[in-house]
Each structure stands twice: as structure tokens, then as C-alpha cells.
Design a protein around this motif. Sequence first.
Motif, mmCIF file in Angstrom:
data_model
loop_
_atom_site.group_PDB
_atom_site.id
_atom_site.type_symbol
_atom_site.label_atom_id
_atom_site.label_comp_id
_atom_site.label_asym_id
_atom_site.label_seq_id
_atom_site.Cartn_x
_atom_site.Cartn_y
_atom_site.Cartn_z
ATOM 1 N N ALA A 124 3.974 -10.820 29.608
ATOM 2 C CA ALA A 124 4.739 -10.604 30.844
ATOM 3 C C ALA A 124 5.701 -11.763 31.109
ATOM 4 O O ALA A 124 6.847 -11.536 31.534
ATOM 5 C CB ALA A 124 3.782 -10.428 32.021
ATOM 6 N N LEU A 125 5.261 -12.981 30.872
ATOM 7 C CA LEU A 125 6.129 -14.136 31.082
ATOM 8 C C LEU A 125 7.346 -14.063 30.166
ATOM 9 O O LEU A 125 8.487 -14.231 30.621
ATOM 10 C CB LEU A 125 5.358 -15.435 30.832
ATOM 11 C CG LEU A 125 6.191 -16.710 30.845
ATOM 12 C CD1 LEU A 125 6.890 -16.894 32.196
ATOM 13 C CD2 LEU A 125 5.328 -17.911 30.509
ATOM 14 N N HIS A 126 7.118 -13.820 28.892
ATOM 15 C CA HIS A 126 8.237 -13.733 27.963
ATOM 16 C C HIS A 126 9.208 -12.614 28.370
ATOM 17 O O HIS A 126 10.420 -12.815 28.384
ATOM 18 C CB HIS A 126 7.727 -13.531 26.527
ATOM 19 C CG HIS A 126 7.298 -14.785 25.863
ATOM 20 N ND1 HIS A 126 6.085 -15.395 26.139
ATOM 21 C CD2 HIS A 126 7.907 -15.573 24.946
ATOM 22 C CE1 HIS A 126 5.978 -16.490 25.409
ATOM 23 N NE2 HIS A 126 7.070 -16.621 24.682
ATOM 24 N N GLU A 127 8.672 -11.460 28.719
ATOM 25 C CA GLU A 127 9.528 -10.350 29.127
ATOM 26 C C GLU A 127 10.349 -10.708 30.361
ATOM 27 O O GLU A 127 11.533 -10.383 30.451
ATOM 28 C CB GLU A 127 8.682 -9.105 29.393
ATOM 29 C CG GLU A 127 9.528 -7.884 29.681
ATOM 30 C CD GLU A 127 8.707 -6.620 29.829
ATOM 31 O OE1 GLU A 127 9.249 -5.664 30.417
ATOM 32 O OE2 GLU A 127 7.550 -6.585 29.381
ATOM 33 N N SER A 128 9.743 -11.430 31.302
ATOM 34 C CA SER A 128 10.461 -11.789 32.536
ATOM 35 C C SER A 128 11.623 -12.741 32.281
ATOM 36 O O SER A 128 12.522 -12.858 33.107
ATOM 37 C CB SER A 128 9.499 -12.400 33.557
ATOM 38 O OG SER A 128 9.150 -13.730 33.206
ATOM 39 N N LEU A 129 11.607 -13.417 31.135
ATOM 40 C CA LEU A 129 12.684 -14.350 30.801
ATOM 41 C C LEU A 129 13.613 -13.797 29.721
ATOM 42 O O LEU A 129 14.299 -14.558 29.037
ATOM 43 C CB LEU A 129 12.094 -15.701 30.386
ATOM 44 C CG LEU A 129 11.420 -16.445 31.542
ATOM 45 C CD1 LEU A 129 10.793 -17.743 31.059
ATOM 46 C CD2 LEU A 129 12.406 -16.732 32.660
ATOM 47 N N GLY A 130 13.646 -12.476 29.593
ATOM 48 C CA GLY A 130 14.640 -11.849 28.733
ATOM 49 C C GLY A 130 14.192 -11.532 27.320
ATOM 50 O O GLY A 130 15.002 -11.082 26.511
ATOM 51 N N PHE A 131 12.936 -11.733 26.992
ATOM 52 C CA PHE A 131 12.435 -11.342 25.679
ATOM 53 C C PHE A 131 12.177 -9.836 25.702
ATOM 54 O O PHE A 131 11.763 -9.278 26.713
ATOM 55 C CB PHE A 131 11.122 -12.064 25.353
ATOM 56 C CG PHE A 131 11.273 -13.501 24.994
ATOM 57 C CD1 PHE A 131 11.122 -13.934 23.683
ATOM 58 C CD2 PHE A 131 11.543 -14.447 25.971
ATOM 59 C CE1 PHE A 131 11.234 -15.278 23.355
ATOM 60 C CE2 PHE A 131 11.662 -15.794 25.656
ATOM 61 C CZ PHE A 131 11.507 -16.208 24.343
ATOM 62 N N ARG A 132 12.407 -9.196 24.567
ATOM 63 C CA ARG A 132 12.104 -7.775 24.456
ATOM 64 C C ARG A 132 11.146 -7.563 23.299
ATOM 65 O O ARG A 132 11.179 -8.317 22.308
ATOM 66 C CB ARG A 132 13.374 -6.952 24.265
ATOM 67 C CG ARG A 132 14.088 -7.234 22.960
ATOM 68 C CD ARG A 132 15.413 -6.485 22.862
ATOM 69 N NE ARG A 132 16.078 -6.826 21.626
ATOM 70 C CZ ARG A 132 16.156 -6.029 20.564
ATOM 71 N NH1 ARG A 132 15.638 -4.827 20.607
ATOM 72 N NH2 ARG A 132 16.772 -6.430 19.465
ATOM 73 N N SER A 133 10.310 -6.573 23.436
ATOM 74 C CA SER A 133 9.358 -6.248 22.383
ATOM 75 C C SER A 133 10.078 -5.498 21.272
ATOM 76 O O SER A 133 10.799 -4.536 21.533
ATOM 77 C CB SER A 133 8.221 -5.396 22.938
ATOM 78 O OG SER A 133 7.371 -5.003 21.877
ATOM 79 N N LEU A 134 9.875 -5.953 20.053
ATOM 80 C CA LEU A 134 10.440 -5.257 18.900
ATOM 81 C C LEU A 134 9.417 -4.323 18.277
ATOM 82 O O LEU A 134 9.757 -3.527 17.415
ATOM 83 C CB LEU A 134 10.903 -6.271 17.853
ATOM 84 C CG LEU A 134 11.982 -7.242 18.302
ATOM 85 C CD1 LEU A 134 12.319 -8.213 17.196
ATOM 86 C CD2 LEU A 134 13.224 -6.497 18.745
ATOM 87 N N GLY A 135 8.173 -4.461 18.688
ATOM 88 C CA GLY A 135 7.119 -3.605 18.154
ATOM 89 C C GLY A 135 5.850 -4.387 17.918
ATOM 90 O O GLY A 135 5.762 -5.589 18.199
ATOM 91 N N VAL A 136 4.872 -3.695 17.389
ATOM 92 C CA VAL A 136 3.578 -4.289 17.115
ATOM 93 C C VAL A 136 3.405 -4.398 15.599
ATOM 94 O O VAL A 136 3.569 -3.408 14.878
ATOM 95 C CB VAL A 136 2.433 -3.450 17.725
ATOM 96 C CG1 VAL A 136 1.079 -4.040 17.354
ATOM 97 C CG2 VAL A 136 2.589 -3.360 19.236
ATOM 98 N N ARG A 137 3.081 -5.588 15.166
ATOM 99 C CA ARG A 137 2.744 -5.804 13.765
ATOM 100 C C ARG A 137 1.236 -5.577 13.670
ATOM 101 O O ARG A 137 0.455 -6.418 14.074
ATOM 102 C CB ARG A 137 3.143 -7.208 13.333
ATOM 103 C CG ARG A 137 4.643 -7.446 13.502
ATOM 104 C CD ARG A 137 5.020 -8.869 13.236
ATOM 105 N NE ARG A 137 5.120 -9.059 11.796
ATOM 106 C CZ ARG A 137 5.301 -10.238 11.213
ATOM 107 N NH1 ARG A 137 5.388 -11.333 11.947
ATOM 108 N NH2 ARG A 137 5.391 -10.340 9.919
#
Length: 164
Positions: A124-137
Motif C-alpha cells: 500500500a505504501l509503494h502504491e500510494s507513492l506512484g508504484f504500480r503492480s506489474l504482476g505476481v512472480r
Amino acid sequence: MRIVPMSAEHGDAVLEIFREGIEMGHATFEHTSPTWHEFDAAKLPDHRFVALDVEQVLGWVAVSPTSDRDVYRGVVEDALYVTEGARGRGVGRALLEQLVASTDAGDVWTICSGIFPENVTSLALHESLGFRSLGVRERIGLMTYGPMAGTWRDVVWMERRRPS
């Protein structure tokens, strides 16, 4: 709390916080903490910070190159750790904000992050600062220590691109 560049004087505390993350079981595949010399050599010096409360290190953030190939010189992977007693106080956010500002002002155009799905706070922290999920490895690594030993783990792969 203040955010300052990480230096060797913070080394013992940084490595102790990393050991806490190892013991938690949801922060890293590593099972031992590096020496300060190994840590220092692996992290880019212009993009690593600690959060201090007076002189106590509450947490740290740093990046490592994802490749030694020149075409990837601006792509890094972050590591963010906050000591257990300081969690929930905005330390991780302050550190990650400083890292984003530092990399945006520097020679980095992409920050990558691999986060265990169970680490919902970090996701959640990363997403709130503009990170986007590319998928699950899926089943990308096998835990070899602690309560998760013998368990294959997934990792959510995230990235943040510097604004053009």
C-alpha cells in the motif's frame, strides 16, 4: 524524526534492522545479514537514507542496481526496512518519499520493488507513492530459514517510473 544520508556510522543499526526483517519472514528471501562492507558495496551511495529519532536509527531505505549493463544504469531495486518499534509512525513513508525525490533528481528513471503479498503495508505504501503492480512472480523463491522454511513464496513486482 529526520531523514539523513546513510553512512558507515549507521551501519550496525541498519544491519540490526535488516536482521529484524529476516526474522519477521515477510521482508526478504535472505537468511543472513551481510557485513557492512558487503552492504555498502551493494547499495548506491547517492540513494540511501536513514530515519533518525535523535540519534536512534528507526529505519532505512536504499537501492541496488538491477543490472551492471549500461542500458539499465537508471533502473534500481529498493529495499525499505523499519524497526518494529517504529512501525505505524510514518517512518517508511518519509524514507520512501526521500528515496523517490533523490532518484527523481538523479540518474534513476525506474525504481523496482519485489514485495511478498503478505506485506500489505509495504504494498500500500509503494502504491500510494506512484508504484504500480506489474504482476505476481509466482513461486519465485524457496524460503530456507525460520517459520517459512520449505515454503515457495510469491513476490508482487512493482515499479515506479520517473515522470517525464
